[in-house]
Design an enzyme around this catalytic site. Structure first.
Site, PDB file in Angstrom:
ATOM      1  N   ASP A  84      -7.645  -5.888  -5.917  1.00 51.02           N
ATOM      2  CA  ASP A  84      -8.138  -5.135  -7.071  1.00 51.02           C
ATOM      3  C   ASP A  84      -7.422  -3.787  -7.107  1.00 51.02           C
ATOM      4  O   ASP A  84      -6.781  -3.400  -6.139  1.00 51.02           O
ATOM      5  CB  ASP A  84      -9.660  -4.930  -6.993  1.00 51.02           C
ATOM      6  CG  ASP A  84     -10.112  -4.433  -5.628  1.00 51.02           C
ATOM      7  OD1 ASP A  84      -9.355  -3.674  -4.986  1.00 51.02           O
ATOM      8  OD2 ASP A  84     -11.219  -4.780  -5.206  1.00 51.02           O
ATOM      9  N   ASP A 129      -7.977   0.174  -7.608  1.00 55.01           N
ATOM     10  CA  ASP A 129      -8.936   1.277  -7.716  1.00 55.01           C
ATOM     11  C   ASP A 129      -8.206   2.524  -8.166  1.00 55.01           C
ATOM     12  O   ASP A 129      -7.077   2.784  -7.772  1.00 55.01           O
ATOM     13  CB  ASP A 129      -9.596   1.535  -6.363  1.00 55.01           C
ATOM     14  CG  ASP A 129     -10.380   0.327  -5.885  1.00 55.01           C
ATOM     15  OD1 ASP A 129     -11.149  -0.223  -6.686  1.00 55.01           O
ATOM     16  OD2 ASP A 129     -10.206  -0.080  -4.720  1.00 55.01           O
ATOM     17  N   ASP A 189     -11.093   6.509   4.501  1.00 49.56           N
ATOM     18  CA  ASP A 189     -11.277   6.054   5.878  1.00 49.56           C
ATOM     19  C   ASP A 189      -9.996   6.022   6.712  1.00 49.56           C
ATOM     20  O   ASP A 189      -9.868   6.742   7.688  1.00 49.56           O
ATOM     21  CB  ASP A 189     -12.027   4.714   5.919  1.00 49.56           C
ATOM     22  CG  ASP A 189     -11.518   3.685   4.923  1.00 49.56           C
ATOM     23  OD1 ASP A 189     -10.464   3.918   4.288  1.00 49.56           O
ATOM     24  OD2 ASP A 189     -12.147   2.627   4.781  1.00 49.56           O
TER      25      ASP A 189
HETATM   26  P1  ATP Z   1      -9.553  -4.336  -0.317  1.00 49.24           P
HETATM   27  O1  ATP Z   1     -10.002  -4.037  -1.710  1.00 49.24           O
HETATM   28  O2  ATP Z   1      -8.246  -4.974  -0.218  1.00 49.24           O
HETATM   29  O3  ATP Z   1     -10.576  -5.016   0.495  1.00 49.24           O
HETATM   30  P2  ATP Z   1      -9.564  -1.474  -0.085  1.00 49.24           P
HETATM   31  O4  ATP Z   1      -8.957  -0.558   0.922  1.00 49.24           O
HETATM   32  O5  ATP Z   1      -9.096  -1.338  -1.487  1.00 49.24           O
HETATM   33  O6  ATP Z   1      -9.350  -2.935   0.458  1.00 49.24           O
HETATM   34  P3  ATP Z   1     -12.161  -0.954  -1.149  1.00 49.24           P
HETATM   35  O7  ATP Z   1     -13.482  -1.297  -0.572  1.00 49.24           O
HETATM   36  O8  ATP Z   1     -11.738  -1.549  -2.435  1.00 49.24           O
HETATM   37  O9  ATP Z   1     -11.114  -1.300   0.004  1.00 49.24           O
HETATM   38  O10 ATP Z   1     -12.114   0.633  -1.239  1.00 49.24           O
HETATM   39  C1  ATP Z   1     -11.093   1.332  -1.920  1.00 49.24           C
HETATM   40  C2  ATP Z   1     -10.741   2.603  -1.160  1.00 49.24           C
HETATM   41  O11 ATP Z   1     -11.887   3.440  -1.047  1.00 49.24           O
HETATM   42  C3  ATP Z   1     -10.285   2.401   0.272  1.00 49.24           C
HETATM   43  O12 ATP Z   1      -8.931   2.093   0.368  1.00 49.24           O
HETATM   44  C4  ATP Z   1     -10.606   3.732   0.900  1.00 49.24           C
HETATM   45  O13 ATP Z   1      -9.631   4.692   0.577  1.00 49.24           O
HETATM   46  C5  ATP Z   1     -11.897   4.115   0.199  1.00 49.24           C
HETATM   47  N1  ATP Z   1     -13.071   3.647   0.968  1.00 49.24           N
HETATM   48  C6  ATP Z   1     -13.721   2.471   0.819  1.00 49.24           C
HETATM   49  N2  ATP Z   1     -14.750   2.372   1.655  1.00 49.24           N
HETATM   50  C7  ATP Z   1     -14.769   3.498   2.381  1.00 49.24           C
HETATM   51  C8  ATP Z   1     -15.601   4.011   3.421  1.00 49.24           C
HETATM   52  N3  ATP Z   1     -16.626   3.292   3.898  1.00 49.24           N
HETATM   53  N4  ATP Z   1     -15.322   5.231   3.920  1.00 49.24           N
HETATM   54  C9  ATP Z   1     -14.295   5.971   3.427  1.00 49.24           C
HETATM   55  N5  ATP Z   1     -13.482   5.536   2.469  1.00 49.24           N
HETATM   56  C10 ATP Z   1     -13.697   4.335   1.939  1.00 49.24           C
HETATM   57 MG    MG Z   2      -9.858  -2.341  -3.179  1.00 46.30          MG
END
Ligand code: ATP
Ligand code: MG
Length: 449
Positions: free
Chosen positions: A52, A54, A146
């Site tokens: 996805d 963001d 994170d």
């Molecule tokens: P994917 O969508 O591929 O699982 P992602 O890194 O994009 O991985 P998301 O849950 O979509 O994960 O979150 C988007 C972004 O938001 C992350 O890359 C991170 O920068 C931030 N983020 C998400 N969850 C947390 C958290 N628990 N603590 C701090 N930052 C977070």
């Molecule tokens: Mg994501």
């Protein structure tokens, strides 16, 4: 902080979803800063298809809403904007800032305020963040993320990638590194421990030493996380294509045990129990299905993982209470599910299917009369049959025989099926059939009862 120009990072606009680009352009046009951030940038740099996209911006949720007709504001803990393009949703978040520990009312229910105590800080006693809705600058936003590999921002205005914490270098060295002090960051949000493992398994990376060190000890903090959030996380952990590798890492770090305490009771040193074999089997099968672009059913996976704990429990109940096995089995099924949903809130639509699949395992041996024909009409017959077939790899000859009987039954025509049932009837079966007096057919039309 490092800025990479277009020719240095190799991300091209054609790799980014059209809808995400539209949102970026519209925000820019409205006079706001807007960036692609997180997994989208990370995966593009790895030449992987992002799951996805963001977006982070300095526009507030209300300002975002006024720019997009197809916008919905969601979330209480994090206020987010969802821009909807049919089924495609682009998530837009306003830059988050730092917390001052000013007195604030808790906005989400937390274990600590169960007794009606009012929190006077945005952190709980364990250091967990209870509020996370302070807006800030992009620099602050980056610090709040994170992992270093998740703190890279792509701009559609000048096509640069801004890397706040040497994420590009860690990505090249395949290192998962938490930003800031690991223990503090895990205490703020224990789910970050699960995310560290998830990214390591999914991206085939190593968790950096300092990032890994506190996990085993802090793992029990996961018990304070709302079970609904853990359900969402469990799907991403086990049903996103790398379930088996993720499970092994989760177990190594004492994390799996927190999510599935019932399963942990069946763990052995050498991973040889039936439960462990079943877990590995179902996760490998799930990974394979995902690789083949087939659908996976969460209920099937939960049903499989919990099957031997269920049968063990049923035997214990039957032994202790003298209940017939079938009744003990149904009691055990409820017990096991009740216990499991305490840590992971598996929604009812799934637990219903889990129970159906389990219940039919018992019914498969009752094939006489019209029973076998009736069973085949059950909406979950196929799943239940596949489940029995899977069990036949781990259990004795009885179940192997039964599976092959049902396989033949399904693939036969009606007269042959009749004959097969007749043989079961004649055989008397392992369960002698009690004949009910034949009811006389009523001449009236059927009533639904
Ligand atoms: P994917 O969508 O591929 O699982 P992602 O890194 O994009 O991985 P998301 O849950 O979509 O994960 O979150 C988007 C972004 O938001 C992350 O890359 C991170 O920068 C931030 N983020 C998400 N969850 C947390 C958290 N628990 N603590 C701090 N930052 C977070
Ligand atoms: Mg994501």
């Amino acid at each position: 902080m490092q800025v990479f120009q277009r020719q240095e990072h190799g991300i091209s606009r054609k790799d980014i979803s059209e809808n995400a680009l539209k949102v970026l352009y519209r925000l820019n046009k409205g006079g706001y800063d807007a960036y692609l951030v997180g997994g989208g940038v990370r995966d593009l740099l790895l030449h992987k298809q992002p799951k996805d996209f963001d977006i982070a911006t300095n526009a507030t949720p209300e300002e975002i809403k006024s720019l997009f007709r197809n916008c919905r504001l969601i979330g209480r803990r994090f206020r987010l904007a969802h821009i909807l393009f049919g089924r495609d949703v682009i998530e837009v978040a306003t830059f988050r800032g730092h917390h001052s520990d000013v007195p604030a009312k808790v906005e989400i229910k937390d274990k600590a305020d169960e007794k009606g105590k009012q929190q006077v800080s945005s952190k709980s006693q364990e250091g967990m963040l209870l509020r996370d809705n302070v807006y800030g600058t992009i620099d602050e936003d980056a610090e709040r993320r994170d992992f270093t590999i998740n703190a890279m921002y792509y701009s559609a205005k000048d096509f640069t990638v801004t890397d706040y914490a040497n994420g590009v270098e860690d990505l090249n060295n395949r290192i998962v590194r938490l930003m800031g002090d690991p223990e503090t960051r895990y205490r703020e949000d224990p789910v970050r421990m699960l995310r560290a493992v998830r990214f390591a398994a999914k991206l085939d990376m190593t968790i950096e030493e300092k990032t890994a060190a506190p996990i085993e000890e802090l793992a029990p903090l996961l018990r304070d996380i709302p079970s609904a959030r853990l359900f969402e996380e469990s799907l991403k952990l086990l049903q996103a294509g790398q379930g088996l590798a993720t499970y092994k890492l989760l177990r190594q770090y004492n994390l799996f045990q927190q999510l599935f305490p019932i399963l942990a009771d069946h763990f052995t040193e050498d991973h040889s129990s039936q439960t462990e074999q079943m877990i590995e089997h179902i996760l490998a099968a799930t990974d394979k299905r995902i690789a083949e672009d087939k659908r996976v059913n969460p209920a099937f996976i939960y049903a499989a993982m919990l099957w031997y704990p269920l049968t063990t429990r049923a035997e214990e109940i039957s032994f202790a209470s003298g209940l017939a096995f079938y009744d003990a089995f149904m009691v055990a099924a409820n017990d096991i599910l009740d216990e499991q949903v305490r840590s992971i809130a598996i929604p009812r639509r799934h637990t219903t299917t889990v129970r159906d699949i389990w219940q039919q395992q018992i019914r498969f041996s009752r094939r006489s009369g019209k029973r076998a024909f009736k069973m085949m009409e059950h909406p979950k017959f196929r799943a239940a049959y596949d489940f029995m077939e899977m069990r036949s790899h781990f259990e004795g000859d009885d179940i192997v025989e039964l599976t092959s009987w049902w396989n033949e039954f399904q693939n036969s025509d009606r007269p042959l099926r009749g004959k097969m049932v007749q043989e079961v009837n004649d055989d008397g079966g392992r369960r002698p059939r009690r004949r009910r007096p034949q009811r006389r057919k009523k001449p009236q039309a059927k009533t639904s009862s």
